[in-house]
Scaffold this motif. Structure first.
Motif, short mmCIF file in Angstrom:
data_model
loop_
_atom_site.label_atom_id
_atom_site.label_comp_id
_atom_site.label_asym_id
_atom_site.label_seq_id
_atom_site.Cartn_x
_atom_site.Cartn_y
_atom_site.Cartn_z
N LYS A 1 56.71 50.92 38.29
CA LYS A 1 56.71 49.49 37.98
C LYS A 1 55.96 49.23 36.67
O LYS A 1 56.41 48.44 35.83
N ALA A 2 54.82 49.93 36.50
CA ALA A 2 54.04 49.73 35.29
C ALA A 2 54.85 50.14 34.06
O ALA A 2 54.91 49.42 33.05
N THR A 3 55.50 51.32 34.15
CA THR A 3 56.31 51.79 33.03
C THR A 3 57.39 50.77 32.69
O THR A 3 57.63 50.45 31.53
N PHE A 4 58.03 50.28 33.74
CA PHE A 4 59.10 49.31 33.52
C PHE A 4 58.57 48.09 32.79
O PHE A 4 59.17 47.61 31.81
N LYS B 1 51.36 58.13 50.36
CA LYS B 1 50.48 57.71 49.27
C LYS B 1 51.15 57.98 47.93
O LYS B 1 51.13 57.15 47.01
N LEU B 2 51.71 59.22 47.85
CA LEU B 2 52.36 59.62 46.59
C LEU B 2 53.46 58.65 46.21
O LEU B 2 53.58 58.21 45.06
N SER B 3 54.28 58.29 47.21
CA SER B 3 55.40 57.40 46.88
C SER B 3 54.88 56.04 46.45
O SER B 3 55.45 55.39 45.57
N LYS B 4 53.73 55.64 47.05
CA LYS B 4 53.15 54.37 46.65
C LYS B 4 52.70 54.43 45.20
O LYS B 4 52.99 53.53 44.39
N VAL B 5 51.99 55.54 44.87
CA VAL B 5 51.50 55.70 43.49
C VAL B 5 52.66 55.77 42.52
O VAL B 5 52.68 55.10 41.47
#
Lengths: 273, 593
Positions: free
Chosen positions: B334-337, B324-328
């Motif tokens: 991705k959002a930051t990028f 889950k953590l890796s997904k988050v």
């Protein structure tokens, strides 16, 4: 294979002939062809530059044209830069070089010079109101142009004033020096004062010349080594131009009080009785 | 009769020695250069300036080496990053990497350096600008600019290398339970790097040679030093020769190191190893040993912890949490990028919108064709200049150098020493030097050798031709050598002569393979026309500088327009190259990560 060898042989022969055709006195050649090839700068305001109409104009251009007119030959203007002007002269690509060249003894080993046809000296250009004397430049960054005498003059000056490691950055072109000054990369730009005047006139009121001249920059016309006929002709022409007032007229056209590059004429060119 | 003798090696050597002897005799004693050689300027103290000018070359060499090393490191790092980015399935990353690579690959380094050094600081806040200027900003701009430029080439090399890995390997690694990251680090990268090393090596070499351009932003490196000595003493021949020799030895050193690396990486059974392989292994042992040791320790530690298929509750919870953590984290990343990308695009658009477009509109004609057709009668091509001049120069250079490359490239694959040695010399001599040096040489020495004076336009074009010829020759050589030797043997055994076999069998096949590389070289030469500005050819960069000189306060507008013009031309060519590559490739599958 045979054809290859023949070709090689032919090429060698052509080269040998070309070499013999290369020699010959420059003055005689000019008079025979009725053309004098003059090396002139392209980006030195107001010495020689392309104006807004893309015409090649300036003080050096007018001087060169006047010399050609008085010698009774046509002129072939060849663009040169501070990198190429000497090589061109040595190889015979140009006959004379009117391209703000400071006459230096060590340069006299490679080419000849005419009498001084323009008197300049080196100054510092800095933003208005920031500096008042040359001493203020100790520890500051100064832009200069590579391949010119100004670089060493600045280094020596700063060392004399007590700067242990002068921060001198050298660029390839005058425009780049000015750009570096404008963006604040350097605190001052140092070269011959007329060049500085030419540039600071583009953005009036922002920059000023600081301090006194700290070097003499007598400009000479570059001539091929060991051609005394040509040297005499150029020297006499310059003196004639001075005598009948043509020199002053050209001077005032570019450096007179009504121009953007006002630079009073204080010295006299060498006159032989 | 003659042919039979010429096949003997000693006759070939004898011929070469005779030719060299004749040349030495001719240029040493017969030919009049019209120039006084004075080599002492390099090692004697100059009386006017009170220092040994040769010392400048040493300091310059020092700087050249450090710029090259630092920018190579930057280039490799960024190159790997963007090379992988171009394989990403996350589309924004893919598009961003593609834009990055295409943009920096398709504009001349010279224009980029001008931008980094002269334009970028003007767009930064005052505090950051002053901080930058307190550092050695010349070095910084040159090193980073060079690194970014080279990284775009390295990214392409790395992408191509990775994509050349067969799909089956990937499927096998996934099916054996490796994660994508493990597949990348354990399978793909090690294999890809073997394939990548040779082209990557030539990028390192190019990077070193390109460092000569750092002189335009005031870095006193090797090329700068030679120009400086020339400017101070007017002894251009001596200074240029010294710099050429230094550049050549640097190139040869780098090439030597690359060969050693190549030997080290080749997978050869221990008993078949040649002296070279053994030497390479011995040499790289100190670098390799610590890593080998670490890997061994790591393996030993890892082995103890075995994964069980029957997980305890705690283990299962932990695993689920990690997933889950890796997904988050992935989502956050991705959002930051995307936010960063949006900001970048916004600031670029905002910057461009503040341009004074009137300036561009007024001067676009000047940039495109200078003052054509109102030039003086003795001006070349009625006063043509600017972009069209660059195009004409590169078209001439491309068409002539293609034939030079073809002939020299064939000569380079020949067994006859009479062709092999001169071809190799030509290629190595030219490729070992920066283009800027070749331009200086042609410019100053064609007149001495022939007694005829060339227009700057022609001497720059000849320099570009000679330079490209050497590179094309290498492409041709590798194209020919890539063909199975059986092709040639079969052709000759059917009764074709050497030239017939070359023309009808070998070259058509080899040229087809070489096409993408050749087009790549053509793009390079178009960009390199910008270097002709050093001898005052009125091409695009020179005209732009002249404009900038006169207008003074619009560097952003002018340099952006110039970069854009170069980009359009190069990008169109690279589109053609890509289409060719796609058309000619036998495998349509492309690997995606």
């Amino acid at each position: 294979m045979k054809r290859f060898m023949t070709l090689a042989l032919a090429a060698a022969l052509v080269m040998a002939f070309a070499a013999t055709a290369f020699a010959g006195a420059t003055y005689d050649k000019i008079m025979k062809d009725k053309v004098i090839r003059v090396g002139i700068m392209t980006d030195s305001i107001p010495g020689a530059f392309y104006n807004a109409k893309k015409e090649w104009v300036g003080f050096d251009v007018d001087i060169a044209n006047e010399i050609a007119k008085r010698m009774g030959v046509k002129i072939d203007q060849v663009p040169v830069s501070n990198k190429t002007r000497i090589g061109f002269l040595q190889q015979g690509r140009i006959d004379i070089s009117v391209s703000n060249m400071t006459h230096k003894r060590s340069r006299d080993n490679s080419i000849d010079f005419s009498i001084t046809y323009f008197f300049d000296g080196q100054k510092m250009l800095a933003p208005k109101g920031k500096f008042s004397t040359l001493k203020d430049f100790v520890g500051k960054r100064v832009a200069v142009m590579q391949g010119t005498t100004s670089e060493l003059n600045v280094k020596n000056l700063l060392k004399e004033l007590g700067d242990a490691a002068p921060k001198v950055i050298s660029y390839q072109k005058e425009s780049e020096c000015f750009q570096a000054l404008q963006m604040g990369r350097v605190d001052a730009w140092s070269t011959d004062s007329t060049i500085l005047l030419g540039y600071s006139a583009q953005v009036p009121g922002k920059y000023e010349l600081v301090g006194d001249f700290f070097s003499n920059e007598p400009y000479g016309i570059g001539l091929v080594e060991d051609d005394s006929k040509l040297r005499d002709t150029v020297n006499f022409t310059l003196q004639d131009m001075w005598k009948d007032g043509t020199y002053e007229k050209i001077y005032n056209k570019w450096y007179g009080p009504d121009t953007k590059y006002y630079f009073p004429l204080t010295e006299k060119i060498e006159m032989w009785p | 009769m003659i042919n039979r003798y010429l096949e003997k090696t000693w006759v070939q050597y004898l011929c070469l020695t005779t030719v060299v002897g004749l040349l030495v005799y001719y240029f040493g004693w017969v030919f009049d250069f019209g120039y006084k050689f004075d080599w002492s300027v390099l090692y004697k103290e100059d009386p006017s300036y009170g220092e040994v000018l040769g010392g400048m070359l040493v300091t310059g060499l020092n700087l050249t080496v450090s710029i090259s090393l630092m920018s190579s490191a930057i280039a490799l790092g960024l190159g790997i990053l963007f090379g992988l980015g171009r394989l990403s399935q996350f589309k924004p990353v893919y598009y961003f990497s593609t834009c990055y690579v295409e943009f920096f690959r398709n504009t001349p380094l010279l224009v980029q350096l001008f931008f980094w050094y002269f334009a970028l600081p003007m767009g930064l806040p005052e505090g950051i600008r002053n901080f930058l200027f307190d550092q050695n900003f010349e070095m910084l701009a040159a090193t980073v600019g060079l690194g970014i430029y080279t990284s775009s080439f390295m990214a392409e090399v790395i992408r191509a290398g990775i994509q050349s890995i067969p799909k089956g390997l990937l499927e096998a690694s996934y099916s054996s339970g490796l994660t994508p990251f493990q597949t990348l680090t354990k399978i793909v990268l090690p294999l890809a790097f073997r394939a990548i090393i040779p082209p990557l090596g030539s990028e390192f070499l190019n990077n070193m040679k390109n460092s000569s351009l750092a002189m335009v932003v005031g870095v006193p490196e090797l090329c700068w030093a030679s120009q400086q000595i020339e400017g101070m003493t007017f002894k251009g021949f001596e200074a240029t020769t010294a710099a050429t020799v230094i550049y050549l030895s640097l190139s040869l050193t780098i090439a030597g190191i690359l060969t050693l690396v190549n030997w080290k990486l080749q997978i050869v059974p221990v008993k078949d190893r040649t002296m070279g392989h053994k030497f390479a292994h011995l040499l790289f042992w100190p670098f390799e040993a610590p890593f080998a040791f670490l890997a061994k320790m790591h393996r030993r530690m890892k082995r103890k912890r075995q994964d069980d298929f029957n997980l305890s509750r705690a283990q299962a919870a932990r695993k689920a949490f990690l997933a889950k953590l890796s997904k988050v984290l992935g989502f956050v990343w991705k959002a930051t990028f995307l936010v960063c990308l949006a900001f970048l695009i916004f600031s670029a658009v905002y910057g461009v919108s503040k341009f004074n477009f009137q300036v561009i509109r007024d001067n676009i004609g000047t940039l495109l064709w200078w003052r054509f057709p109102q030039g003086d009668p003795n001006e070349i091509l009625w006063g043509l200049g600017g972009l069209s001049f660059s195009i004409i120069m590169s078209v001439i250079a491309i068409s002539v150098s293609f034939f030079i490359g073809l002939i020299v490239g064939i000569g380079r694959t020949s067994k006859n020493k009479l062709f092999l040695i001169p071809s190799t010399l030509y290629i190595e001599l030219i490729r070992g030097n920066p283009l800027i040096m070749v331009i200086f040489w042609i410019y100053f020495f064609i007149p001495i050798l022939t007694g005829h004076f060339l227009n700057v336009f022609w001497s720059a074009t000849i320099a570009l031709t000679v330079f490209t010829g050497a590179y094309l020759a290498e492409i041709v050589r590798s194209g020919i050598q890539n063909l199975p030797p059986g092709q040639f043997e079969a052709a000759v055994s059917t009764g074709l002569t050497y030239w017939q076999a070359m023309r009808k069998i070998i070259l058509p096949q080899a040229l087809k393979q070489m096409l993408p590389a050749i087009v790549g070289q053509f793009i390079a030469i178009f960009k390199d026309t910008s270097l002709a500005f050093v001898i005052g050819v009125l091409e695009l960069t020179f005209v732009a500088q002249g404009l900038n000189n006169r207008l003074m306060i619009y560097p952003f507008e002018i340099y952006t327009t110039v970069a854009f013009l170069y980009f359009i031309c190069c990008y169109l060519m690279s589109l053609v190259a890509r289409r060719l590559e796609r058309k000619l490739s036998t495998e349509t599958f492309r690997l995606q990560m």
